[in-house]
Scaffold this motif. Sequence first.
Motif, PDB file in Angstrom:
ATOM      1  N   PHE A  99       0.845  -1.194   0.000  1.00 46.14           N
ATOM      2  CA  PHE A  99       0.000   0.000   0.000  1.00 46.14           C
ATOM      3  C   PHE A  99       0.880   1.244   0.000  1.00 46.14           C
ATOM      4  CE2 PHE A  99       0.996  -0.873   4.374  1.00 46.14           C
ATOM      5  CZ  PHE A  99       1.119   0.364   4.987  1.00 46.14           C
ATOM      6  N   MET A 100       0.362   2.295  -0.637  1.00 49.03           N
ATOM      7  CA  MET A 100       1.065   3.573  -0.728  1.00 49.03           C
ATOM      8  C   MET A 100       0.731   4.471   0.466  1.00 49.03           C
ATOM      9  SD  MET A 100       3.069   4.144  -3.386  1.00 49.03           S
ATOM     10  CE  MET A 100       2.913   5.845  -3.946  1.00 49.03           C
ATOM     11  N   PRO A 101       1.632   5.421   0.783  1.00 51.81           N
ATOM     12  CA  PRO A 101       1.361   6.340   1.904  1.00 51.81           C
ATOM     13  C   PRO A 101       0.020   7.055   1.746  1.00 51.81           C
ATOM     14  CG  PRO A 101       3.627   6.593   1.155  1.00 51.81           C
ATOM     15  CD  PRO A 101       2.951   5.676   0.175  1.00 51.81           C
ATOM     16  N   GLY A 102      -0.673   7.191   2.870  1.00 49.65           N
ATOM     17  CA  GLY A 102      -1.957   7.877   2.884  1.00 49.65           C
ATOM     18  C   GLY A 102      -3.147   6.958   2.709  1.00 49.65           C
ATOM     19  N   LEU A 103      -2.921   5.765   2.188  1.00 44.54           N
ATOM     20  CA  LEU A 103      -4.031   4.844   1.939  1.00 44.54           C
ATOM     21  C   LEU A 103      -4.305   3.995   3.174  1.00 44.54           C
ATOM     22  CD1 LEU A 103      -3.226   3.620  -1.682  1.00 44.54           C
ATOM     23  CD2 LEU A 103      -4.794   5.429  -0.964  1.00 44.54           C
ATOM     24  N   VAL A 140       5.396  -8.438  -2.728  1.00 44.27           N
ATOM     25  CA  VAL A 140       3.966  -8.409  -2.410  1.00 44.27           C
ATOM     26  C   VAL A 140       3.216  -9.218  -3.459  1.00 44.27           C
ATOM     27  CG1 VAL A 140       4.167  -6.144  -1.319  1.00 44.27           C
ATOM     28  CG2 VAL A 140       3.480  -6.298  -3.717  1.00 44.27           C
ATOM     29  N   ASP A 141       2.078  -9.753  -3.055  1.00 43.34           N
ATOM     30  CA  ASP A 141       1.216 -10.480  -3.995  1.00 43.34           C
ATOM     31  C   ASP A 141       0.314  -9.526  -4.756  1.00 43.34           C
ATOM     32  OD1 ASP A 141       1.933 -13.261  -3.267  1.00 43.34           O
ATOM     33  OD2 ASP A 141       1.094 -12.692  -1.331  1.00 43.34           O
ATOM     34  N   VAL A 142      -0.137  -8.504  -4.078  1.00 38.98           N
ATOM     35  CA  VAL A 142      -1.083  -7.543  -4.645  1.00 38.98           C
ATOM     36  C   VAL A 142      -0.827  -6.219  -3.946  1.00 38.98           C
ATOM     37  CG1 VAL A 142      -2.858  -8.168  -2.960  1.00 38.98           C
ATOM     38  CG2 VAL A 142      -3.537  -7.127  -5.125  1.00 38.98           C
ATOM     39  N   SER A 143      -1.069  -5.097  -4.645  1.00 40.48           N
ATOM     40  CA  SER A 143      -0.710  -3.823  -4.030  1.00 40.48           C
ATOM     41  C   SER A 143      -1.673  -2.712  -4.433  1.00 40.48           C
ATOM     42  CB  SER A 143       0.706  -3.424  -4.442  1.00 40.48           C
ATOM     43  OG  SER A 143       1.203  -2.386  -3.630  1.00 40.48           O
ATOM     44  N   PHE A 144      -1.979  -1.852  -3.464  1.00 45.27           N
ATOM     45  CA  PHE A 144      -2.713  -0.627  -3.725  1.00 45.27           C
ATOM     46  C   PHE A 144      -1.716   0.385  -4.289  1.00 45.27           C
ATOM     47  CE2 PHE A 144      -5.203  -2.830  -0.586  1.00 45.27           C
ATOM     48  CZ  PHE A 144      -6.517  -2.554  -0.910  1.00 45.27           C
ATOM     49  N   VAL A 145      -1.947   0.850  -5.501  1.00 48.03           N
ATOM     50  CA  VAL A 145      -1.003   1.735  -6.175  1.00 48.03           C
ATOM     51  C   VAL A 145      -1.678   3.046  -6.533  1.00 48.03           C
ATOM     52  CG1 VAL A 145       0.325  -0.206  -7.111  1.00 48.03           C
ATOM     53  CG2 VAL A 145      -1.536   0.780  -8.466  1.00 48.03           C
ATOM     54  N   ARG A 146      -0.853   4.057  -6.730  1.00 49.61           N
ATOM     55  CA  ARG A 146      -1.325   5.353  -7.202  1.00 49.61           C
ATOM     56  C   ARG A 146      -0.837   5.546  -8.635  1.00 49.61           C
ATOM     57  NH1 ARG A 146      -3.522   8.404  -3.178  1.00 49.61           N
ATOM     58  NH2 ARG A 146      -2.847   8.100  -1.016  1.00 49.61           N
ATOM     59  N   LEU A 147      -1.747   5.840  -9.543  1.00 55.35           N
ATOM     60  CA  LEU A 147      -1.377   6.065 -10.931  1.00 55.35           C
ATOM     61  C   LEU A 147      -0.756   7.460 -11.081  1.00 55.35           C
ATOM     62  CD1 LEU A 147      -4.413   4.556 -12.869  1.00 55.35           C
ATOM     63  CD2 LEU A 147      -2.452   3.404 -11.824  1.00 55.35           C
ATOM     64  N   PRO A 148       0.093   7.666 -12.111  1.00 56.27           N
ATOM     65  CA  PRO A 148       0.371   6.727 -13.202  1.00 56.27           C
ATOM     66  C   PRO A 148       1.440   5.716 -12.826  1.00 56.27           C
ATOM     67  CG  PRO A 148       1.532   8.781 -13.577  1.00 56.27           C
ATOM     68  CD  PRO A 148       0.705   8.994 -12.340  1.00 56.27           C
ATOM     69  N   ILE A 149       1.350   4.528 -13.420  1.00 58.16           N
ATOM     70  CA  ILE A 149       2.362   3.498 -13.262  1.00 58.16           C
ATOM     71  C   ILE A 149       2.621   2.874 -14.629  1.00 58.16           C
ATOM     72  CG2 ILE A 149       1.746   2.925 -10.868  1.00 58.16           C
ATOM     73  CD1 ILE A 149       0.260   0.457 -12.017  1.00 58.16           C
ATOM     74  N   ASP A 150       3.720   2.161 -14.733  1.00 53.15           N
ATOM     75  CA  ASP A 150       3.970   1.333 -15.907  1.00 53.15           C
ATOM     76  C   ASP A 150       3.223   0.025 -15.681  1.00 53.15           C
ATOM     77  OD1 ASP A 150       4.856  -0.246 -17.962  1.00 53.15           O
ATOM     78  OD2 ASP A 150       7.000   0.006 -17.556  1.00 53.15           O
ATOM     79  N   SER A 155      -1.902  -6.763 -13.917  1.00 48.04           N
ATOM     80  CA  SER A 155      -3.350  -6.600 -13.967  1.00 48.04           C
ATOM     81  C   SER A 155      -3.685  -5.444 -13.041  1.00 48.04           C
ATOM     82  CB  SER A 155      -4.063  -7.872 -13.504  1.00 48.04           C
ATOM     83  OG  SER A 155      -3.825  -8.941 -14.397  1.00 48.04           O
ATOM     84  N   VAL A 156      -4.461  -4.476 -13.538  1.00 47.04           N
ATOM     85  CA  VAL A 156      -4.744  -3.271 -12.759  1.00 47.04           C
ATOM     86  C   VAL A 156      -6.257  -3.077 -12.680  1.00 47.04           C
ATOM     87  CG1 VAL A 156      -4.400  -0.787 -12.579  1.00 47.04           C
ATOM     88  CG2 VAL A 156      -2.583  -2.226 -13.518  1.00 47.04           C
ATOM     89  N   ARG A 157      -6.758  -2.911 -11.470  1.00 46.65           N
ATOM     90  CA  ARG A 157      -8.185  -2.708 -11.259  1.00 46.65           C
ATOM     91  C   ARG A 157      -8.423  -1.365 -10.588  1.00 46.65           C
ATOM     92  NH1 ARG A 157     -12.367  -7.229  -8.933  1.00 46.65           N
ATOM     93  NH2 ARG A 157     -14.275  -5.978  -9.046  1.00 46.65           N
ATOM     94  N   PRO A 158      -9.073  -0.417 -11.275  1.00 45.23           N
ATOM     95  CA  PRO A 158      -9.358   0.894 -10.665  1.00 45.23           C
ATOM     96  C   PRO A 158     -10.243   0.736  -9.427  1.00 45.23           C
ATOM     97  CG  PRO A 158      -9.710   0.944 -13.040  1.00 45.23           C
ATOM     98  CD  PRO A 158      -9.565  -0.502 -12.658  1.00 45.23           C
ATOM     99  N   PRO A 259      -7.776  14.643 -10.077  1.00 48.47           N
ATOM    100  CA  PRO A 259      -7.616  13.811  -8.874  1.00 48.47           C
ATOM    101  C   PRO A 259      -6.629  12.676  -9.113  1.00 48.47           C
ATOM    102  CG  PRO A 259      -9.660  13.268  -9.982  1.00 48.47           C
ATOM    103  CD  PRO A 259      -9.108  14.472 -10.691  1.00 48.47           C
ATOM    104  N   ASN A 260      -6.173  12.097  -8.023  1.00 47.32           N
ATOM    105  CA  ASN A 260      -5.288  10.940  -8.096  1.00 47.32           C
ATOM    106  C   ASN A 260      -6.114   9.664  -8.196  1.00 47.32           C
ATOM    107  OD1 ASN A 260      -3.633   8.823  -5.935  1.00 47.32           O
ATOM    108  ND2 ASN A 260      -2.617   9.530  -7.779  1.00 47.32           N
ATOM    109  N   GLN A 261      -5.706   8.755  -9.068  1.00 52.78           N
ATOM    110  CA  GLN A 261      -6.390   7.480  -9.255  1.00 52.78           C
ATOM    111  C   GLN A 261      -5.720   6.410  -8.396  1.00 52.78           C
ATOM    112  OE1 GLN A 261      -9.107   6.262 -11.502  1.00 52.78           O
ATOM    113  NE2 GLN A 261      -8.830   4.674  -9.959  1.00 52.78           N
ATOM    114  N   VAL A 262      -6.494   5.752  -7.557  1.00 51.90           N
ATOM    115  CA  VAL A 262      -6.018   4.633  -6.744  1.00 51.90           C
ATOM    116  C   VAL A 262      -6.507   3.338  -7.376  1.00 51.90           C
ATOM    117  CG1 VAL A 262      -6.046   3.537  -4.475  1.00 51.90           C
ATOM    118  CG2 VAL A 262      -6.054   6.047  -4.662  1.00 51.90           C
ATOM    119  N   SER A 263      -5.605   2.396  -7.559  1.00 46.62           N
ATOM    120  CA  SER A 263      -5.957   1.114  -8.174  1.00 46.62           C
ATOM    121  C   SER A 263      -5.331  -0.021  -7.396  1.00 46.62           C
ATOM    122  CB  SER A 263      -5.470   1.057  -9.634  1.00 46.62           C
ATOM    123  OG  SER A 263      -6.087   2.046 -10.426  1.00 46.62           O
ATOM    124  N   LEU A 264      -5.772  -1.224  -7.711  1.00 49.21           N
ATOM    125  CA  LEU A 264      -5.155  -2.425  -7.163  1.00 49.21           C
ATOM    126  C   LEU A 264      -4.412  -3.107  -8.309  1.00 49.21           C
ATOM    127  CD1 LEU A 264      -5.243  -3.841  -4.323  1.00 49.21           C
ATOM    128  CD2 LEU A 264      -6.768  -5.517  -5.396  1.00 49.21           C
TER     129      LEU A 264
END
Length: 294
Positions: A99-103, A140-150, A155-158, A259-264
């Motif tokens: 997970f990213m800071p703030g989440l 990590v197996d799965v992560s909460f990310v903040r876009l933009p990312i490569d 697999s990315v789920r908004p 706004p910032n987009q948060v995805s998994l």
Amino acid sequence: MADVDLRKLRYFLAVAEQLHFGRAAEQLYIAQPVLSRQIRALEDELGVQLFVRDRRSTVLTPAGEQLLADAGPLLAGAQALRRRVLRAARGADTLTVGFMPGLIVTAPVQAMANRHPELTLELVRTTWDDQTTAIHDGRVDVSFVRLPIDAQGLSVRPLCTEPRVVVVSAEHRLAGKQTIDVADLADEHLLQDPELVSEWRDVATELRIGRPDVPVFHSVEEKLEHVAAGRGIIFVPLSVMAFYTRPDIAYLKVPDIAPNQVSLAWGADRHSPLIEEFADLAADLAPPVARAGR
């Protein structure tokens, strides 16, 4: 051609990053002559010269540049393979979530724990620098990310969006305001990649504002220290503001910043029922006022 030794690739990466055999040897905790022999052996195996070296400098050849581009992902893949094999040996009893800071990710993590009492859920804090690397290298197996990312290989789920605010020094000329326009900041020194804040980039371009070199920071805390010292500004998601309140900085609303987009995100090659289930929970439990697409 013989198979490439991963250890020699690690040695090569150290020299390529340092462009100095002595410093690379210190980083690797080996003697410099040993490192030099290993690099020569790698060059012999590949049949190419990787470095041009004299008494004053060490530079990569075109072949070395290509190997530098390819070696990092290869080593990360090997490390991820090892982690996944070890995880498989323990059984499907652990899910590691980044997970990213703030989440705040308590809700989906707790819901997953309630559904699977036998499952060990581990949490790893990531940064802008490694939020996708942590997925690729198996940390990590799965992560909460903040876009933009490569998103290559992922697999990315908004999940949701959240407003962004600008952070300035408490002594800044705008610090007393609550809301400003992005144009008010066009001549400021942005302490982050302008590509992350396209609206600021567009305004700066229109007004022909120069773009000073962006320093390399590895955490929000580092950036805030520079902001507080009056060396520039940064944009952060609104939730980050709640975690970093201090008297020497000010947060200002900027309505015309997207706004910032948060995805998994998780590895595209991972076909895990646990990951799919966690993704569904994360989507269902995303903040209701800011869910993606609503």
